[in-house]
Scaffold this motif. Structure first.
Motif: not given
Length: 806
Positions: A366-376
């Protein structure tokens, strides 16, 4: 009998809230659609993810795949760095930190790759929009509710429009490895909608087959002559109902009319994980998930697969009846006015849920956002910060009985070693041995310093990750695994053993140049220039001492490298000791410099208290008191993850009420309904941690903090309820792991353990501290002497029940 089985199966598939069994510690719920992305509900299977907003007329669902990374592998080596190193070190030895820092700004930095390439960023996969058409005469919406059931890993949206009840179910199947959405209504032919796929950039949508769309593209590699990560995602719509009609348009939309219900199945793959067959792999996953009649059991199988992980451990705490039934966003706001212990149980259970959802063997950590991002372009590139953040992401894994979720991190570290060996020689000279990692990395094996030495010079990222590799061994006891990681641990130690220098005042061995993560000091009262670059900050020394000690122990276990282990022990004896200032706090640097910001978010020099174990109230009470004074001085504020770390510190100090105060600070609403655009530090309505903006490490730091309040094992014995807040006077946890591999479950009342179940792990020798004031102790029903410690010898999987009477 058949009818009974059918009823049981129906009950299994129904959400708990439909059955009237909504559990405050296992459900997030809301009474309106999400107004912002930070209100949507995260779902995932460790590789694929989605976040639906539950919109009524138009629903927005953000789709994710964990290897959606721009950038590419590149060479950031700077030949001037090693050339300037002797001068930088000499300036530091002369106490000229400012001049050393200025020289580093021009020479000890990564260079732009000559052959192209860029660091890159983690990115969203795609947007899915579902536009609904309602034919009911009454346009009013009633009884709206959306929720996430942590026992199922399924999210729901339900509402009544006119006289029709509409429900939606969302989940990401671990076993089928696809995203699934079920749209339903309680009246025939009431469901009509249109779906579209899109992406802000680098995504082309086309009709694939009838009822099937594809979005595909290639992310930017940073090198015009080199392909970036390629991806493909398919969305297939399967309507149900005798009168249903479906049409797929060439412009990339699918329309469904007059259906009773409809499935939407999404598959995706990238060239990072699947290679050149990524598109074929995405199509295969879709086909495997959607043959005729297969959807009958897809949810049942997905829930079963998820529960194999989730049901291993959990927490139950007292409920505040006035708060427990509130929607989660309102419950979060109420928590600042009145206590709600079961919200902490929900937060812990949610933390384990997020881990299960955001990583899996064969995937990425998991990265800084786990696996959830809403933008490029995710904040801070959505990468792996190695001066606290990726480490905090993994703190709850072992105690939370999720050991296999460590595998992606272990694999990542293995991939970093060759690059780290190159960086060691490029930045620290040809005599540097082993491998180094500074304060950040990515999927492209970046190991060079950060672009600005004030924060990028920290070079103990590899040592910290090695602590995680060692911790995994302490819980699993697998000597084959230890032999596999031993070269990594040894290589990290060789870097420091070959590059540390002696400071002039005491002759101690210190790291140089380096920094105490992201913090600054004034070198003198006369010069108010903020300084970061230094020699031997406390955290560095703690990490090196720990790394050397772990390598020595590993060498002894594996019966290898006895001469090298002896050399490391001699080096340990020459490291700086912990130092306490004249004001009573633990010193962060070799000298008692004045901080630029006394309340700085990083409290790195307390690493030895947590997650390390060099400082404890039991073994080093004076140092523990100095840590307490440090925390008092820093205060209870900070960014989201900083507040989470402080929960763990206070738990290690045995102060449950103060740890709980920090937990409440962590859960301070990042925004309220009254001020929805003013995002601050704390927690968003969907319980995501706010740095700000969203950064998931605080979630897992808080999860770890709750665990540390309930059980600890770092001092060589098991301590039950070591930092229990007053309001958690009764409760239960089950399935927690301790070092040595044993599994512990505890029930308590009046703040005292009553019943303890222990199941043996790999280490047969167990030592448990007897709860204070216990008068009688029963061991499997038989009374034993009540002494300070209970020593046991348990075979693997052997069970013991202890009961205490007061």
């Amino acid at each position: 009998m058949k009818n009974k089985k059918a009823i049981l199966k129906l009950l299994f598939l129904l959400p708990l809230s439909v059955l009237g069994q909504t559990k405050p510690s296992l459900t997030l719920w809301y009474d309106e659609p999400a107004a912002q992305w930070e209100e949507t509900l995260p779902l995932g299977n460790g590789r694929l993810g989605m976040m639906p907003d539950g919109g009524i007329e138009r629903e927005h669902i953000v789709l994710n795949e964990i290897s959606m990374w721009s950038g590419s592998e590149a060479d950031y080596r700077n030949p001037k760095a090693a050339e300037s190193l002797p001068a930088i070190r000499q300036l530091l030895l002369e106490g000229k930190n400012k001049e050393a820092q200025e020289l580093m700004y021009t020479s000890f930095v990564p260079v732009k790759p000559e052959k192209g390439g860029t660091y890159g960023a983690f990115q969203m996969l795609a947007d899915m929009f579902i536009d609904y058409t309602y034919t009911v005469p009454d346009d009013s919406v009633k009884n709206y509710k959306r929720w996430l059931d942590l026992e199922e890993s399924v999210a729901y949206t339900a509402f009544t429009k006119g006289k029709v009840r509409f429900t939606r179910e969302y989940f990401v199947s671990r076993n089928k490895d696809v995203i699934a959405i079920l749209l339903d209504s309680d009246r025939p032919e009431a469901l009509s909608f249109r779906i579209t796929l899109s992406r802000p950039e680098r995504g082309k949508v086309k009709k694939q087959n009838e009822g099937e769309l594809e979005i595909a593209g290639m992310l930017d590699s940073g090198n015009p002559g080199q392909d970036g990560i390629c991806y493909a995602a398919f969305a297939k719509v399967i309507p149900c109902g005798t009168q249903s009609q479906m049409q797929t348009h060439s412009n990339g939309t699918i329309e469904v009319r007059s259906a009773d219900k409809a499935w939407i199945i999404v598959s995706a793959a990238t060239s990072y994980l699947a290679g050149n067959i990524y598109r074929t792999e995405a199509q295969r996953l879709l086909n495997d998930a959607t043959p005729p009649n297969s959807l009958m059991h897809i949810k049942e199988e997905a829930v079963k697969s998820y529960r194999k992980l989730f049901t291993r451990a959990g927490i139950t705490l007292p409920e505040n009846k006035h708060c427990a039934g509130l929607p989660t966003d309102k419950r979060l706001e109420a928590f600042q006015q009145q206590d709600d212990p079961s919200l902490a149980a929900l937060y812990y259970n949610y933390g384990r849920y997020l881990l299960i959802s955001s990583t899996r063997p064969g995937s990425l950590p998991p990265n800084l956002q786990g696996l959830w991002a809403n933008e490029p372009g995710t904040p801070w590139n959505g990468d792996y910060h190695t001066n606290i953040n990726i480490q905090m992401n993994h703190w709850p894994i072992e105690p939370g009985n999720l050991a296999e979720l460590y595998q992606p991190l272990i694999d990542l570290v293995k991939r970093l070693v060759p690059s780290g060996e190159e960086s060691a020689k490029a930045f620290y000279g040809p005599d540097a041995k082993g491998w180094v990692l500074h304060m950040m990395t990515n999927v492209w094996n970046y190991t060079a310093p950060g672009e600005h030495p004030s924060w990028g010079a920290t070079n103990t990222g590899g040592a910290w990750l090695c602590a995680h590799l060692w911790e995994h061994y302490l819980y699993n006891g697998d000597k084959q695994y230890l032999a596999d990681i031993y070269p990594i641990l040894k290589g990290a130690s060789e870097f420091f053993h070959s590059t540390m220098i002696r400071e002039p005042e005491h002759g101690w061995l210190v790291t140089a140049p380096t920094s105490s993560p992201e913090n600054e000091f004034y070198a003198s009262k006369n010069d108010r220039t903020p300084i970061s670059v230094c020699m031997g900050p406390t955290m560095d020394i703690q990490l090196v001492r720990e790394l050397y000690s772990n390598v020595i122990e590993a060498a002894n276990i594996l019966q290898t490298d006895s001469v090298y282990a002896s050399d490391l022990q001699k080096a340990i004896d020459q490291l700086p000791p912990h130092q306490i200032s004249s004001k009573g706090y633990l010193m962060e640097w070799l000298k008692d410099y004045e901080e630029v910001d006394m309340h700085h978010r990083h409290v790195s020099h307390l690493y030895g208290l947590h997650p390390g174990n060099q400082i404890s109230p039991v073994k080093t009470p004076k140092l523990a008191e100095a840590c307490k004074q440090t925390l008092e001085r820093r205060g209870d504020g900070g960014t989201g993850w900083s507040r989470a770390w402080k929960i763990n510190f206070w738990a290690r100090l045995g102060d449950g009420n103060r740890a709980y105060t920090l937990f409440r600070n962590l859960l301070y609403p990042a925004y309220t309904h009254a001020n929805p655009t003013q995002h601050g530090s704390g927690t968003f309505p969907n319980l995501f941690c706010s740095h700000p903006p969203f950064q998931i490490d605080g979630n897992w730091g808080g999860t770890s903090g709750i665990s540390e309040m309930l059980i600890q094992s770092q001092d060589g014995f098991i301590s039950l309820l070591p930092a229990l807040p007053d309001s958690w006077d009764e409760g239960r946890f089950y399935g927690f792991k301790v070092r040595g591999g044993a599994t512990i479950s505890v029930e308590w009342t009046d703040g005292k353990p009553q019943k303890v179940e222990l199941v043996g792990g790999w280490n047969p020798c167990l030592k448990l501290k007897t709860p204070a004031n216990a008068q009688r102790t029963l061991y499997n029903g038989k009374e034993i002497n009540t002494e300070e410690y209970i020593k046991m010898t348990l075979k693997k999987d052997e069970k013991v029940i202890l009961t205490f009477h007061y």
